[in-house]
Design a protein around this motif. Sequence first.
Motif, PDB file in Angstrom:
ATOM      1  N   ASN A  79       0.451  -1.616  -0.355  1.00  0.00           N
ATOM      2  CA  ASN A  79       0.296  -0.189  -0.137  1.00  0.00           C
ATOM      3  C   ASN A  79       0.934   1.537   0.166  1.00  0.00           C
ATOM      4  O   ASN A  79       0.271   2.493   0.502  1.00  0.00           O
ATOM      5  CB  ASN A  79      -1.235   0.125   1.553  1.00  0.00           C
ATOM      6  N   LYS A  80       2.331   1.139  -0.051  1.00  0.00           N
ATOM      7  CA  LYS A  80       2.981   2.372  -0.132  1.00  0.00           C
ATOM      8  C   LYS A  80       2.919   3.471  -1.306  1.00  0.00           C
ATOM      9  O   LYS A  80       3.223   3.281  -2.416  1.00  0.00           O
ATOM     10  CB  LYS A  80       3.953   1.774  -0.164  1.00  0.00           C
ATOM     11  N   MET A  81       2.565   4.713  -1.073  1.00  0.00           N
ATOM     12  CA  MET A  81       1.792   5.368  -2.067  1.00  0.00           C
ATOM     13  C   MET A  81       3.259   7.149  -2.667  1.00  0.00           C
ATOM     14  O   MET A  81       3.576   6.892  -1.303  1.00  0.00           O
ATOM     15  CB  MET A  81       1.570   6.197  -2.089  1.00  0.00           C
ATOM     16  N   VAL A  82       4.249   6.752  -3.356  1.00  0.00           N
ATOM     17  CA  VAL A  82       5.177   7.919  -3.722  1.00  0.00           C
ATOM     18  C   VAL A  82       4.086   9.123  -4.424  1.00  0.00           C
ATOM     19  O   VAL A  82       4.040   8.924  -5.202  1.00  0.00           O
ATOM     20  CB  VAL A  82       6.715   7.559  -3.913  1.00  0.00           C
ATOM     21  N   LEU A  83       4.507  10.012  -4.029  1.00  0.00           N
ATOM     22  CA  LEU A  83       3.883  11.082  -4.279  1.00  0.00           C
ATOM     23  C   LEU A  83       4.766  12.523  -5.495  1.00  0.00           C
ATOM     24  O   LEU A  83       5.472  13.162  -4.616  1.00  0.00           O
ATOM     25  CB  LEU A  83       3.273  12.055  -3.715  1.00  0.00           C
ATOM     26  N   MET A  84       4.989  12.207  -6.499  1.00  0.00           N
ATOM     27  CA  MET A  84       6.180  13.474  -6.716  1.00  0.00           C
ATOM     28  C   MET A  84       5.030  14.290  -7.735  1.00  0.00           C
ATOM     29  O   MET A  84       3.940  14.031  -8.422  1.00  0.00           O
ATOM     30  CB  MET A  84       6.730  12.614  -7.893  1.00  0.00           C
ATOM     31  N   ASN A  85       5.526  15.085  -7.958  1.00  0.00           N
ATOM     32  CA  ASN A  85       5.082  16.592  -7.982  1.00  0.00           C
ATOM     33  C   ASN A  85       5.640  17.800  -8.850  1.00  0.00           C
ATOM     34  O   ASN A  85       6.562  17.975  -8.736  1.00  0.00           O
ATOM     35  CB  ASN A  85       4.241  17.298  -6.934  1.00  0.00           C
ATOM     36  N   ASN A  86       5.304  17.724 -10.437  1.00  0.00           N
ATOM     37  CA  ASN A  86       6.404  19.155 -10.517  1.00  0.00           C
ATOM     38  C   ASN A  86       5.012  19.946 -10.895  1.00  0.00           C
ATOM     39  O   ASN A  86       4.547  20.294 -11.879  1.00  0.00           O
ATOM     40  CB  ASN A  86       6.341  18.872 -12.338  1.00  0.00           C
ATOM     41  N   PRO A  87       5.345  21.336  -9.555  1.00  0.00           N
ATOM     42  CA  PRO A  87       4.627  22.521  -9.652  1.00  0.00           C
ATOM     43  C   PRO A  87       5.339  23.306 -11.068  1.00  0.00           C
ATOM     44  O   PRO A  87       6.376  23.192 -10.902  1.00  0.00           O
ATOM     45  CB  PRO A  87       4.814  22.786  -8.308  1.00  0.00           C
ATOM     46  N   LEU A  88       4.207  24.239 -10.957  1.00  0.00           N
ATOM     47  CA  LEU A  88       4.983  25.337 -12.417  1.00  0.00           C
ATOM     48  C   LEU A  88       5.576  26.279 -11.483  1.00  0.00           C
ATOM     49  O   LEU A  88       6.005  26.599  -9.976  1.00  0.00           O
ATOM     50  CB  LEU A  88       3.569  26.647 -12.662  1.00  0.00           C
ATOM     51  N   LYS A  89       6.479  26.881 -12.384  1.00  0.00           N
ATOM     52  CA  LYS A  89       7.471  28.167 -11.420  1.00  0.00           C
ATOM     53  C   LYS A  89       6.633  29.584 -10.728  1.00  0.00           C
ATOM     54  O   LYS A  89       7.276  29.928  -9.915  1.00  0.00           O
ATOM     55  CB  LYS A  89       8.693  28.666 -12.742  1.00  0.00           C
ATOM     56  N   SER A  90       5.503  29.427 -11.957  1.00  0.00           N
ATOM     57  CA  SER A  90       5.183  31.081 -11.178  1.00  0.00           C
ATOM     58  C   SER A  90       4.270  30.337  -9.791  1.00  0.00           C
ATOM     59  O   SER A  90       3.676  30.765  -8.872  1.00  0.00           O
ATOM     60  CB  SER A  90       4.396  30.813 -11.620  1.00  0.00           C
ATOM     61  N   ASN A  91       3.892  29.224  -9.060  1.00  0.00           N
ATOM     62  CA  ASN A  91       3.928  28.205  -7.867  1.00  0.00           C
ATOM     63  C   ASN A  91       4.529  28.694  -7.253  1.00  0.00           C
ATOM     64  O   ASN A  91       4.831  28.761  -6.172  1.00  0.00           O
ATOM     65  CB  ASN A  91       2.751  26.990  -7.787  1.00  0.00           C
ATOM     66  N   LEU A  92       5.839  28.555  -7.462  1.00  0.00           N
ATOM     67  CA  LEU A  92       6.633  28.230  -6.030  1.00  0.00           C
ATOM     68  C   LEU A  92       7.437  29.823  -6.131  1.00  0.00           C
ATOM     69  O   LEU A  92       7.822  30.192  -4.931  1.00  0.00           O
ATOM     70  CB  LEU A  92       8.528  27.367  -7.210  1.00  0.00           C
ATOM     71  N   LEU A  93       6.598  31.211  -6.991  1.00  0.00           N
ATOM     72  CA  LEU A  93       7.459  32.538  -6.260  1.00  0.00           C
ATOM     73  C   LEU A  93       6.018  32.633  -6.121  1.00  0.00           C
ATOM     74  O   LEU A  93       6.674  33.667  -4.947  1.00  0.00           O
ATOM     75  CB  LEU A  93       7.438  32.861  -7.775  1.00  0.00           C
ATOM     76  N   GLN A  94       5.225  32.146  -5.598  1.00  0.00           N
ATOM     77  CA  GLN A  94       4.305  32.136  -4.327  1.00  0.00           C
ATOM     78  C   GLN A  94       4.550  32.711  -2.907  1.00  0.00           C
ATOM     79  O   GLN A  94       5.272  32.355  -2.618  1.00  0.00           O
ATOM     80  CB  GLN A  94       2.840  31.440  -4.685  1.00  0.00           C
TER      81      GLN A  94
END
Length: 623
Positions: A79-94
Amino acid sequence: INIMDLLDGYASSGSDENDSYQQPPPPIPVVRQSDKMSLNAAPQPSLMAIQSLVKIDQQHNTNRKKRDVPSRGASKNSNKMVLMNNPLKSNLLQPTQGPASLDPNGPKATSRGIIGQTESTYAFDDVTFDEERKRFQRTGAALGPNATGAQVNCDPRLHKRYNIRTGNSSSSTERKRKLALGEEEEGYNRLIEGDDDEATYGIWGPPSKAELAVTQDQLTDLAAGVELAPEQIAEREHLAEKARRKGQSEEKEAEQFDRMVERKMSHLLPPRLREEPEAIEPSTKFHGSESDEFDYKGKSWMEAPSGVKPASLDMEDHSNYVPKKCVHRFTGHNKGVHRIRLFPRTGHLLLSGGLEGKCKVWSIAEKKCMRTYIGHSAAVRDVQFNNDGTKFLSCSFDRYLRLWDVETGDVLGTYTNRRVPYVIKFYPKDDNTFVVGCSDNKIVAYDATTGEITQEYNHHLAPVNTITFCEDDTKMLTSSDDKKVLVWEWDIGVPIKYISDPTMHSMPSVCKHPSDLYWAGQSLDNQVCVFQARDRFALQRKKKFTGHQVAGYACDLCFSPDGRFLASGDGDGRLFFWDWRSHKVLQKYRAHDDGPTIGCVWHPGEPSVVFTCGWDGVIKMWR
């Protein structure tokens, strides 16, 4: 240990039926939409990204089963789940969302700065930098503008002069002792006399050798003490004589400035006084025998005769009446008489000032002149008794004021401010102080004992004509040729009230009503205007006295002691009497010839005695 893992391991070691067993796929997680009213502490994950990650995880587990067969008791986290997210650059600068940390020792929020720019790290702000820079200029040591805050020291030659570690100056007593013995440090002398003192001391540094040399070159031979050649001395004397002949001295310039101030009446004024003016030698003459100067009781001639009592200040003490005829003529002045004044309270003596520069005191009872006072070289402008009548002041167009002793005729003081005095008045509460209205638009207060000017009142725009005290002598009212009336607090050089109106004319003569509630002004539009003498100093528009012609003359006016009648002179030599309540002309007489009736006074004790004077040189007594 997870029970499901143990069961899976036990089943894997059983019969072959379990080989074909397929593990059901894990459920696909459902992403809940966050509440719109709550704060998001992290970016929201994408649903498509999660589904792709689950497929990759299932593929990875199938390959591992084919490659490895787990042993009994082995655990696996299916049941182990690995989440990988690639957010947008604009979200990182918020900016970071959510509540700020309340922990004072926790991590501090830092600014992400501006995209594409690099910011420097400052150890301290501009204010601290300025303080350290000034400290460096003053002591030679300061903290460096970096993160470590290391100390920065200046030239080593200052190490003997300053203690760099503490930042304090060395003992000034020790330095004075070394200076006296000539043992001052060589490095210190070189530093003080160097050309870079401004870098060390700022703009207040001592002058350098170069600056001293430039200053020395700017000195003239005379300032440097060099003896001048005979040709230079002759040239200087020639220039001084030329300047003296042309009148370009400072005294001449001051005289020209005074002339400019008095340009409107310069054709009427005498020449300006020089730097050290000297008045004429005063003299006096007693018109009587030695026995008349003192009686058998030792009383002086100026004392009131027996039976004459000081008049009461109460308006209802006695009633006054309009005089009917002239009963006596006082003659003795060679020219016109400009001012007359009665002795305070008793009125047994009459003081007159003539246009020939003489003052005279007359006895009312004996009808003759008692003493003449000679002390002015020009016409007398005004005379005034002091509060007890023992002294009097005289001012003249020769720009001098003189204080006289009435009994002996001695001059007690001579005063001048190089201006023409127009009016003089003793301060009612102090005989040692008097005020003078001058031709330079100022009122000046003198100390009679020292002769110094103690106060100046400078707000008029033309020569001052009258000075009147009101409201229990706490305020002073002045009128001028600038068509204004100013009210002053005593001994304060700023007026508290301006009385000015486009319809007003100049009022060269003012008289106060015995009730102290009103004052009347002789307006040059041929009428007498009445104002309040306290509070608002408002114009009483319903009280006007007309019928006489005074345009161009400073004719005196006076009230009867009971306040019922008003008397005034006229430019044609007439004498007018008005009723105070009805404003009607009660009587008018032909008083003087060859000029105006310039002076008018009402006797304080006699019920119907009035004195007038004119430019015909005669003083008349009316009863």
